[in-house]
Scaffold this motif. Structure first.
Motif, PDB file in Angstrom:
ATOM      1  N   GLN A 275       0.839  -1.200   0.020  1.00 38.56           N
ATOM      2  CA  GLN A 275       0.130  -0.024  -0.103  1.00 38.56           C
ATOM      3  C   GLN A 275       0.847   1.407  -0.105  1.00 38.56           C
ATOM      4  N   LEU A 276       1.860   1.234   0.874  1.00 42.06           N
ATOM      5  CA  LEU A 276       2.912   2.581   1.171  1.00 42.06           C
ATOM      6  C   LEU A 276       3.698   2.667  -0.197  1.00 42.06           C
ATOM      7  N   LYS A 277       3.974   1.510  -0.750  1.00 45.38           N
ATOM      8  CA  LYS A 277       4.662   1.725  -2.031  1.00 45.38           C
ATOM      9  C   LYS A 277       4.025   2.212  -3.095  1.00 45.38           C
ATOM     10  N   ASN A 278       2.681   1.811  -3.352  1.00 44.12           N
ATOM     11  CA  ASN A 278       1.789   2.083  -4.532  1.00 44.12           C
ATOM     12  C   ASN A 278       1.464   3.630  -4.290  1.00 44.12           C
ATOM     13  N   LEU A 279       1.020   4.059  -2.990  1.00 45.08           N
ATOM     14  CA  LEU A 279       1.008   5.622  -2.706  1.00 45.08           C
ATOM     15  C   LEU A 279       2.235   6.479  -3.158  1.00 45.08           C
ATOM     16  N   ASN A 280       3.266   5.823  -2.884  1.00 45.30           N
ATOM     17  CA  ASN A 280       4.406   6.720  -3.495  1.00 45.30           C
ATOM     18  C   ASN A 280       4.354   6.606  -5.129  1.00 45.30           C
ATOM     19  N   ARG A 281       4.198   5.503  -5.554  1.00 44.57           N
ATOM     20  CA  ARG A 281       4.018   5.371  -7.031  1.00 44.57           C
ATOM     21  C   ARG A 281       3.204   6.357  -7.718  1.00 44.57           C
ATOM     22  N   LEU A 282       2.086   6.493  -7.004  1.00 48.13           N
ATOM     23  CA  LEU A 282       0.999   7.419  -7.547  1.00 48.13           C
ATOM     24  C   LEU A 282       1.437   8.886  -7.333  1.00 48.13           C
ATOM     25  N   ARG A 283       2.186   9.276  -6.371  1.00 44.52           N
ATOM     26  CA  ARG A 283       2.640  10.651  -6.108  1.00 44.52           C
ATOM     27  C   ARG A 283       3.802  10.697  -7.351  1.00 44.52           C
ATOM     28  N   LEU A 307       2.675  10.042   5.220  1.00 46.58           N
ATOM     29  CA  LEU A 307       2.016   9.551   4.119  1.00 46.58           C
ATOM     30  C   LEU A 307       2.140  10.645   3.032  1.00 46.58           C
ATOM     31  N   PRO A 308       2.228  10.519   1.896  1.00 45.21           N
ATOM     32  CA  PRO A 308       2.777  11.198   0.757  1.00 45.21           C
ATOM     33  C   PRO A 308       1.290  12.175   0.273  1.00 45.21           C
ATOM     34  N   LEU A 309       0.656  12.657   1.247  1.00 43.31           N
ATOM     35  CA  LEU A 309      -0.578  13.267   0.883  1.00 43.31           C
ATOM     36  C   LEU A 309      -0.518  14.762   0.305  1.00 43.31           C
ATOM     37  N   ASN A 310      -1.591  15.202  -0.422  1.00 44.05           N
ATOM     38  CA  ASN A 310      -1.863  16.586  -0.570  1.00 44.05           C
ATOM     39  C   ASN A 310      -2.758  17.179   0.077  1.00 44.05           C
TER      40      ASN A 310
END
Length: 400
Positions: A275-283, A307-310
């Protein structure tokens, strides 16, 4: 009916104090047990008997962490709240361990107890109880399959507005589906069915393609670059399929990737490496990320920074009635301070009254979303609303 709560602590004096606080906060169906093995036996006999269990970490015979592990093995689906007076590092580690399970960890009540913290936890207990006993009229699997087969997916759109500057910060896509003989169905009545029968990916893909197509036309017609938000579930981040779905939809629609924002519901924990890897890939690929329903689920303020949030969206349960609830105001203010320090956009969901809106503006919330601003609308109705709102906003900016 008041939620049913079980307190498990070997100290009768601690249990007595906690019970009295909970009574003051409006709970009246409270059981107390000083033996964790006996408590497990009670829960095993009826897994729905308690909406939430307060569990002390340090107990003789069976510690709180092991008790929660056994609750997970029993498939207990009520809320779990840690009680502890131990070092914060120990509490943090215990929380992280529990988040790798299927338990609903609502938070921690540290000793000595804080009435404001307990009030927040009681709100969470009431929230999950309402979620556990929904009044929704769920559609049948066959009805959902037919609607997906015939592509009866109808995107609805709702804006996020900054009232101080009369600007639109973004637009959220909210789905409806048409079911033969039943009309248009809201998400609460079909999303759980889609998840249960493994149909959510198919639904999401249809919604994504239609929403990107709609919004490309809308943004070009009205010369706006406000991001479009679409909801995803945390378990969609467990594989690479989500990224392929998005790439395919963007390629077909020619949608600008920098205008896409994914809203991650907070009702499930984000904890796996995938989950964390794919969050970063999206960003990394330029897609914006928003944490939806903050305050109703698993993420705390300390974890937001990791978390890599906006964007962070405060749940409607933490917004409705804020003008009359000092505790909600404290929660909103603390969230605003953290999001501001991290450079994140902060949105209040579920804004319905002018009094609540005035308090939220005073607290420095960046944007607002809710029926008090604009109800979700299909694209043609949303365009008409936007044209009227945009004219009024331009007139207001000109006068100022």
């Amino acid at each position: 009916m008041s939620p049913s709560v079980l307190i498990v602590d070997d100290s009768k004096s601690v249990s007595s104090v906690l019970k009295q606080y909970l009574i003051e906060l409006g709970l009246d169906n409270i059981s107390v047990c000083d033996d964790p093995l006996l408590a497990l036996s009670q829960i095993k006999n009826d897994l729905t008997a308690f909406d939430a269990v307060f569990i002390d970490l340090h107990m003789p015979g069976l510690d709180g962490l092991e008790m929660m592990h056994q609750l997970d093995n029993l498939n207990y689906r009520g809320g779990v709240i840690i009680i502890s007076g131990l070092d914060q590092k120990i509490i943090d580690l215990a929380e992280n361990i529990i988040k790798t399970t299927q338990l609903k960890l609502l938070g921690t009540a540290t000793k000595p107890f804080s009435l404001s913290v307990l009030a927040f936890l009681v709100k969470r207990i009431r929230y999950i109880r309402n979620k556990a006993y929904p009044k929704a009229d769920f559609i049948k699997r066959r009805e959902l399959v037919d609607s997906l087969k015939n592509k009866y997916i109808v995107p609805y759109y709702q804006p996020k507005i900054n009232c101080r500057f009369d600007t639109m910060l973004g637009v959220e896509c909210l789905a409806r589906i048409d079911v033969t003989g039943r009309g248009r169905i809201s998400p609460d009545n079909f999303i759980p069915v889609a998840e249960k029968f493994g149909l959510y990916d198919e639904f999401f893909e249809l919604l994504l393609h239609q929403a990107l197509k709609d919004y490309v036309n809308f943004s070009l017609t009205h010369n706006t670059k406000s991001p479009l938000s679409i909801n995803i579930l945390p378990n969609q981040l467990n594989s690479d399929k989500l990224l392929y779905q998005i790439d395919n939809a963007i390629e077909k629609s020619l949608f600008p990737i920098e205008m896409l924002m994914l809203e991650i519901t907070e009702h499930q924990a984000l904890h796996t490496q995938a989950q964390l890897k794919n969050l970063n890939r999206l960003r990394i690929n330029g897609i914006k990320l928003s944490l939806d329903d903050y305050g109703a689920g698993f993420t705390n303020l300390g974890q937001i920074k990791n978390l890599p949030l906006n964007e962070v969206k405060l749940d409607a349960k933490m917004v409705n009635g804020i003008a009359l609830d000092p505790l909600l105001e404290v929660i909103c203010r603390s969230t605003q301070e953290v999001t501001s320090a991290l450079g994140l956009q902060f949105i209040a969901e579920g804004v319905e009254s002018e009094k609540d809106l005035a308090v939220l503006e005073k607290l420095g919330v960046d944007g607002f979303q809710g029926y008090g601003i604009c109800r979700p609308k299909p694209i043609d109705e949303f365009e008409r609303w936007f044209q009227v709102w945009n004219r009024e906003s331009e007139s207001s900016r000109y006068r100022n």
